[in-house]
Design an enzyme around this catalytic site. Structure first.
Site, PDB file in Angstrom:
ATOM      1  CE  LYS A   1      -3.170   2.566   3.073  1.00  0.00           C
ATOM      2  NZ  LYS A   1      -4.015   2.531   4.294  1.00  0.00           N
TER       3      LYS A   1
ATOM      4  CG  ASP B   1      -5.365   7.841   4.787  1.00  0.00           C
ATOM      5  OD1 ASP B   1      -6.283   8.482   4.218  1.00  0.00           O
ATOM      6  OD2 ASP B   1      -5.565   6.802   5.460  1.00  0.00           O
TER       7      ASP B   1
ATOM      8  CE  LYS C   1      -6.488   8.564   8.164  1.00  0.00           C
ATOM      9  NZ  LYS C   1      -7.166   7.493   8.909  1.00  0.00           N
TER      10      LYS C   1
ATOM     11  CG  ASP D   1      -1.779   5.134   5.058  1.00  0.00           C
ATOM     12  OD1 ASP D   1      -1.634   4.041   5.655  1.00  0.00           O
ATOM     13  OD2 ASP D   1      -2.866   5.492   4.545  1.00  0.00           O
TER      14      ASP D   1
ATOM     15  CG  ASP E   1      -9.804   7.417   6.762  1.00  0.00           C
ATOM     16  OD1 ASP E   1      -8.719   7.363   6.139  1.00  0.00           O
ATOM     17  OD2 ASP E   1      -9.887   7.598   7.985  1.00  0.00           O
TER      18      ASP E   1
ATOM     19  CD  GLU F   1      -6.540   5.176   2.588  1.00  0.00           C
ATOM     20  OE1 GLU F   1      -7.551   5.258   3.309  1.00  0.00           O
ATOM     21  OE2 GLU F   1      -5.396   4.942   3.033  1.00  0.00           O
TER      22      GLU F   1
ATOM     23  NE  ARG G   1     -10.840  -1.228   3.689  1.00  0.00           N
ATOM     24  CZ  ARG G   1     -11.414  -1.406   4.877  1.00  0.00           C
ATOM     25  NH1 ARG G   1     -12.545  -2.080   4.981  1.00  0.00           N
ATOM     26  NH2 ARG G   1     -10.868  -0.910   5.965  1.00  0.00           N
TER      27      ARG G   1
END
Ligand code: BES
Ligand code: MN
Ligand code: ZN
Length: 522
Positions: free
Chosen positions: A290, A295, A302, A313, A372, A374, A376
């Site tokens: 990933k 993020d 967030k 991230d 959020d 994201e 996956r």
């Protein structure tokens, strides 16, 4: 689909060059006292009645100075204890450091050795020890020489890591230095194996430190474009193939899930593919990381508190790049494809909205409930792409869920697997690396939580078992291919210097990934 505004204008003009770390490591045979260096490091176990081996030899040359420290209780031999003495005329060194190795009844392991060396090397650095010779007599004997050499090299290079390039005043950067380090193995028959282990440990640690560098760099200086430039640099240095799939090609490939995350950002997404060919045929082990370079949560924004940690991230992508560097250098007989889908996750007028439906490369439709979730979404297309490219084993690595930190904290990371052999190979690899794992469940019933009313699947499953429902989402895209998912959200950062970990990005699980691939070699 909507296009984000062109991001070229904000791209930094120069490639950031990551700092090279130079601790020279040598392995020598013979007597420690033959070494002409600034500092000798010798070991004593806790409660030692009489000194042995190299420690005894140095003690004799110093007229019993080490024994005197023990007799006076100044040195006790407690694990990790450091006692520095002036050496005087008896030896070639100016200083002797006595390193405690703890109780003898506690079985010495590569893990304990790695941790002890890492802690000690930071202490030695603050002492400014110059060139060092470390006596291995007794240190390594319960451990096979290659594993001992590897553990020591890893302990030194990982423990001495620092990320201080953005402190412009020298006084704010970590103080002290260590010059050359020579490991002196008295048993002639073990020297070559120690050397082999040191070489392997160096490669592993440098891969992990590379991942740390990428993960620690702030998001304005580690955009998807810069990650891709770094991947290309590593590829040209090590002979890997590197392909960067740009937005237009990703559109042609119908990577609608990956691209939906990039919609809100002015930074162009980069889908990075590093290929290593060490085996026969066209089948690959796929490592998929990933790569969210920042993020924010997107429209499902967030909270501000702690959001800065989301520069990390992309640690999955960083781990893949670090592992691929190490794999290229170790040259195992196996084919490996490292895939790093990189993008920012930003809110804007062009960002994906809750309720939007997007299509992954394999045709599955996804209802985006929460922008959020994201990670996956980018991995769905990475898994589909990897399968299309001939990966017959899939390992994805992601800072995927805060719930993983709730479940296991920073001690172990979670492993989800649809295949027992992939799990047991990963468990073995994590043991060899000294990185701890825990198998997590994938029961069929958890999939009920991600059923969508309007699409094939939705991207969140509510609060309960948040890490498991995220894994169940990914499992759909792995299909029947043997697959494991490593949720590293909890172990992404170290909160303080401890053993091989240095405050900041941990670079976990680079070593596990490399051992896993080595285990798959012919
Ligand atoms: N990148 C985060 C997960 C994360 C949290 C990593 C803390 C490292 C430290 C991920 O993209 C995320 O936001 N996950 C959400 C999922 C939720 C919306 C279903 C989460 O964990 O809250
Ligand atoms: Mn997120
Ligand atoms: Zn994320």
């Amino acid at each position: 689909m909507l296009r984000a505004p062109a991001g070229g204008a904000r791209r930094p003009a120069v490639l950031i060059t990551l700092k090279e770390r130079v601790v020279q490591l040598h392995v020598a045979g013979g007597n420690l006292t033959a070494q002409r260096v600034d500092t000798y490091v010798v070991t004593v176990p806790e409660g030692a009645r009489r000194l042995a081996g190299q420690t005894a030899a140095v003690d004799r040359a110093l007229d019993g100075a080490i024994a005197a420290q023990l007799a006076a209780g100044v040195a006790t031999g407690k694990d990790g204890e450091i006692t520095a003495l002036a050496a005087g005329d008896g030896v070639h060194a100016q200083r002797v450091v006595v390193l405690g190795t703890g109780k003898r009844d506690e079985a010495e392991t590569a893990d304990r050795l790695r941790t002890r060396i890492a802690n000690a090397s930071r202490r030695l650095r603050t002492l400014g020890v110059g060139s060092v010779a470390l006596g291995l007599g007794g240190v390594t004997s319960p451990i096979d020489p290659a594993s001992a050499g590897r553990a020591i090299a890893e302990g030194l290079l990982l423990g001495l890591y620092r990320f201080d390039k953005h402190h412009t005043r020298a006084a704010d950067r970590a103080q002290g230095s260590i010059g050359d380090v020579t490991l002196v193995e008295p048993a002639a028959g073990r020297v070559a194996e120690v050397r082999r282990g040191v070489e392997q440990g160096r490669v592993l640690a440098e891969g992990q430190n590379l991942a740390r560098d990428l993960g620690n760099e702030p998001a304005n200086l580690m955009t998807p474009t810069i990650v891709a430039q770094q991947a290309q640099r590593i590829a040209s240095e090590t002979g890997l193939e590197c392909k960067v799939i740009e937005r237009a090609e990703a559109e042609r490939l119908k990577m609608g899930s990956f691209l939906s995350v990039a919609n809100g950002s002015v930074q162009p997404p980069k889908f990075i593919v590093l290929t290593y060919r060490g085996g026969r045929g066209n089948r690959f082990v796929g490592l998929l990381g990933k790569g969210i370079t920042f993020d924010t949560g997107g429209i499902s924004l967030k909270p501000g508190d702690g959001m800065e940690s989301m520069k990390g991230d992309m640690t999955g992508a960083a781990s893949v790049i670090g592992a691929m560097q190490a794999i290229a250098r170790l040259a195992p007989r196996v084919n490996v494809m490292g895939i790093a889908p990189c993008t920012e996750n930003m809110p804007s007028g062009s960002a994906t909205k809750p309720g939007d439906v997007v299509y992954a490369m394999d045709g599955q439709s996804i209802e985006v409930i929460n922008t959020d979730a994201e990670g996956r979404l980018v991995l769905a297309d990475a898994l589909a792409y990897a399968k299309q490219q001939g990966c017959d084993t899939l390992v994805d690595i992601a800072t995927l869920t805060g719930a993983m930190n709730v479940a296991l904290g920073s001690v172990r990371f979670g492993v989800f697997a649809n295949n027992d052999r992939v799990w047991s190979d990963l468990e073995r690899a994590s043991g060899a690396a000294g990185e701890r794992v825990w198998r997590m469940p994938l029961d069929r019933e958890y999939a009920d939580q991600i059923k969508s009313d309007v699409a094939d699947v939705k991207n969140t499953g509510g609060r309960a078992a948040g890490s498991v429902t995220a894994a169940k989402f990914l499992e759909r895209f792995a299909g029947n291919t043997p697959w494991a998912h490593l949720d590293i959200a909890g172990v992404m950062n170290a909160s303080s210097d401890r053993g091989v970990l240095v405050k900041g990005n941990s670079g976990i699980p680079v070593r596990t990934l490399v051992h896993f691939v080595l285990g798959r070699a012919r």
